[in-house]
Design a protein around this motif. Structure first.
Motif, PDB file in Angstrom:
ATOM      1  N   TYR A  64       7.169   4.594  -8.441  1.00 44.08           N
ATOM      2  CA  TYR A  64       5.961   5.185  -8.251  1.00 44.08           C
ATOM      3  C   TYR A  64       5.938   6.452  -8.001  1.00 44.08           C
ATOM      4  O   TYR A  64       6.430   6.813  -6.820  1.00 44.08           O
ATOM      5  CB  TYR A  64       4.833   4.200  -7.408  1.00 44.08           C
ATOM      6  N   TYR A  74      -8.700   3.963 -13.697  1.00 43.14           N
ATOM      7  CA  TYR A  74      -7.515   3.004 -13.619  1.00 43.14           C
ATOM      8  C   TYR A  74      -7.128   2.644 -14.948  1.00 43.14           C
ATOM      9  O   TYR A  74      -7.934   2.564 -15.911  1.00 43.14           O
ATOM     10  CB  TYR A  74      -8.016   1.659 -13.034  1.00 43.14           C
ATOM     11  N   CYS A 133       3.404  10.132  -7.031  1.00 42.30           N
ATOM     12  CA  CYS A 133       2.159  10.801  -6.549  1.00 42.30           C
ATOM     13  C   CYS A 133       2.294  12.040  -7.382  1.00 42.30           C
ATOM     14  O   CYS A 133       3.144  12.619  -7.282  1.00 42.30           O
ATOM     15  CB  CYS A 133       1.934  10.766  -5.336  1.00 42.30           C
ATOM     16  N   TRP A 181      -1.719   8.444  -9.370  1.00 42.89           N
ATOM     17  CA  TRP A 181      -0.266   7.623  -9.296  1.00 42.89           C
ATOM     18  C   TRP A 181      -0.161   7.161 -10.572  1.00 42.89           C
ATOM     19  O   TRP A 181      -0.639   6.714 -11.357  1.00 42.89           O
ATOM     20  CB  TRP A 181      -0.656   6.310  -8.575  1.00 42.89           C
ATOM     21  N   ALA A 187      -3.425   5.206 -11.894  1.00 43.42           N
ATOM     22  CA  ALA A 187      -4.979   5.325 -11.197  1.00 43.42           C
ATOM     23  C   ALA A 187      -4.874   6.976 -10.743  1.00 43.42           C
ATOM     24  O   ALA A 187      -3.981   7.464 -10.389  1.00 43.42           O
ATOM     25  CB  ALA A 187      -5.218   4.543 -10.162  1.00 43.42           C
ATOM     26  N   ARG A 241       0.811  -0.992   0.097  1.00 45.56           N
ATOM     27  CA  ARG A 241      -0.129   0.107   0.006  1.00 45.56           C
ATOM     28  C   ARG A 241       0.968   1.237   0.025  1.00 45.56           C
ATOM     29  O   ARG A 241       1.836   1.364   1.016  1.00 45.56           O
ATOM     30  CB  ARG A 241      -1.007   0.028   1.198  1.00 45.56           C
ATOM     31  N   LEU A 299      -2.700   3.859  -2.424  1.00 46.09           N
ATOM     32  CA  LEU A 299      -2.899   3.027  -3.763  1.00 46.09           C
ATOM     33  C   LEU A 299      -2.485   1.580  -3.179  1.00 46.09           C
ATOM     34  O   LEU A 299      -1.458   1.352  -2.640  1.00 46.09           O
ATOM     35  CB  LEU A 299      -1.868   3.534  -4.880  1.00 46.09           C
ATOM     36  N   PHE A 321      -5.473  -3.140  -8.408  1.00 42.67           N
ATOM     37  CA  PHE A 321      -5.162  -1.913  -7.461  1.00 42.67           C
ATOM     38  C   PHE A 321      -6.554  -1.113  -7.113  1.00 42.67           C
ATOM     39  O   PHE A 321      -7.420  -0.878  -7.886  1.00 42.67           O
ATOM     40  CB  PHE A 321      -4.320  -0.797  -8.419  1.00 42.67           C
ATOM     41  N   THR A 372     -13.089   7.521  -9.841  1.00 41.65           N
ATOM     42  CA  THR A 372     -11.724   6.967  -9.751  1.00 41.65           C
ATOM     43  C   THR A 372     -11.639   6.364 -11.405  1.00 41.65           C
ATOM     44  O   THR A 372     -12.584   6.045 -12.043  1.00 41.65           O
ATOM     45  CB  THR A 372     -11.551   5.977  -8.877  1.00 41.65           C
ATOM     46  N   ILE A 423      -7.346   2.970  -5.739  1.00 39.17           N
ATOM     47  CA  ILE A 423      -7.177   4.170  -5.107  1.00 39.17           C
ATOM     48  C   ILE A 423      -8.056   4.624  -4.090  1.00 39.17           C
ATOM     49  O   ILE A 423      -9.549   4.581  -4.677  1.00 39.17           O
ATOM     50  CB  ILE A 423      -6.844   5.203  -6.375  1.00 39.17           C
TER      51      ILE A 423
END
Length: 127
Positions: free
Chosen positions: A94, A60, A96, A36, A49, A19, A81, A68, A58, A70
């Motif tokens: 990854y 994806y 943000c 993300w 996402a 996470r 995430l 996944f 949301t 979010i």
């Protein structure tokens, strides 16, 4: 200005879970969407996402749908995430991001739509 700090990356075996968290500070009213993204060596940064802060919509990437999730905690100015059933191809840095992002044309998935970025957190999935 908005500052973003990610955490939660690490190494995991295929099939495992991680996470990621992203906490914002500063002018937190100056964005409508948080996303993300990930970037593997030699590849372009891709949208994974996104979530719209107001209504909670949301979005994806097809490659992560069903694996996944979010989510947001507005009281903590944090977006999460949750990554389940991880695969080696999920290995990447990854990031943000936050910005004022239109709700059309797949803007949520384009890095150019986001004005603010965190420093990134590495996710490594071994087979």
């Amino acid at each position: 200005q908005v500052q973003l700090v990610e955490s939660g990356g690490g190494s995991v075996q295929a099939g495992g879970s991680l996470r990621l968290s992203c906490t914002t500070s500063g002018y937190t009213y100056s964005y409508t969407c948080m996303g993300w993204f990930r970037q593997a060596p030699g590849k372009e940064r891709e949208g994974v996402a996104s979530i719209y802060i107001g209504g909670g919509s949301t979005y994806y990437a097809d490659s992560v749908k069903g694996r996944f999730t979010i989510s947001q905690d507005n009281a903590k100015n944090t977006v999460y995430l949750q990554m389940n059933s991880l695969k080696p191809e999920d290995t990447a840095m990854y990031y943000c991001a936050a910005g004022i992002v239109p709700k059309y044309g797949g803007s949520w998935s384009r890095a150019s739509s986001f004005a603010y970025w965190g420093q990134g957190t590495q996710v490594t999935v071994s087979s």
